[in-house]
Design a protein around this motif. Sequence first.
Motif: not given
Length: 229
Positions: A99-106
């Motif tokens: 989730k940290r990764l996808t939130d960052h990417a978004a």
Amino acid sequence: MTTAALDRIRELHDEWARVAEAMPASAFGEPSALPGWTRAHLLTHLARNADALGNLLTWAETGVERSMYGPGNARDDDIEAGAGRAPAEIAADLVASGKRLTDHAARLPEEAWSAPVRHRRGGALTGADVLTLRLSETTIHLADLAAGHDFDSVTAVLGDHLEAVTGTLIRMCPRPLPSFRITDGVRTWTLGEGGDLVTGTPGTVLAWLTGRGDGSALSGPVPEMAPLI
């Protein structure tokens, strides 16, 4: 492309979470399909890979170099240490890191997707390539987990992103490749200078290119080559 890739990554993260949460605690210590790694090692690797790719997204966003992993053996040491945790902690870490990764990417600005960064082996990438690497990790290793998925099922999940994943793996290969072409019946990739055509299903093509298959399921003049990863 980035929105579609992010959506697919989230779907794959959800599948990893489902598989991990459905496994009995005893299964975490059992061997994965990767020599020397238990499922706990592989689940820990996927979590730390999410953090490592987050470092590359930060580099793409800020322009300040940030390596994927710490110096020396930090990557391997973190995986070994993390594999010894309780199964519930490993599963929770897997979900949180994804989730940290996808939130960052978004949150990334548009210009970050074309910004240059480098893989841990020195290969040149863009911010957008970071998402392709995550697609690669979450599909190939889902088969490696040996917990209900094989290469046919993971390439089906990957769908239209298979072309980008395979192309990126070929482009990032650190050694000379033999010259041939390989096709899954829909897409064709050229390795080296091209030449003879090797044919297989999407699953058998990706399994062989990544060293998870011996090539016996392919047809045509299958060359000898080391796996791409």
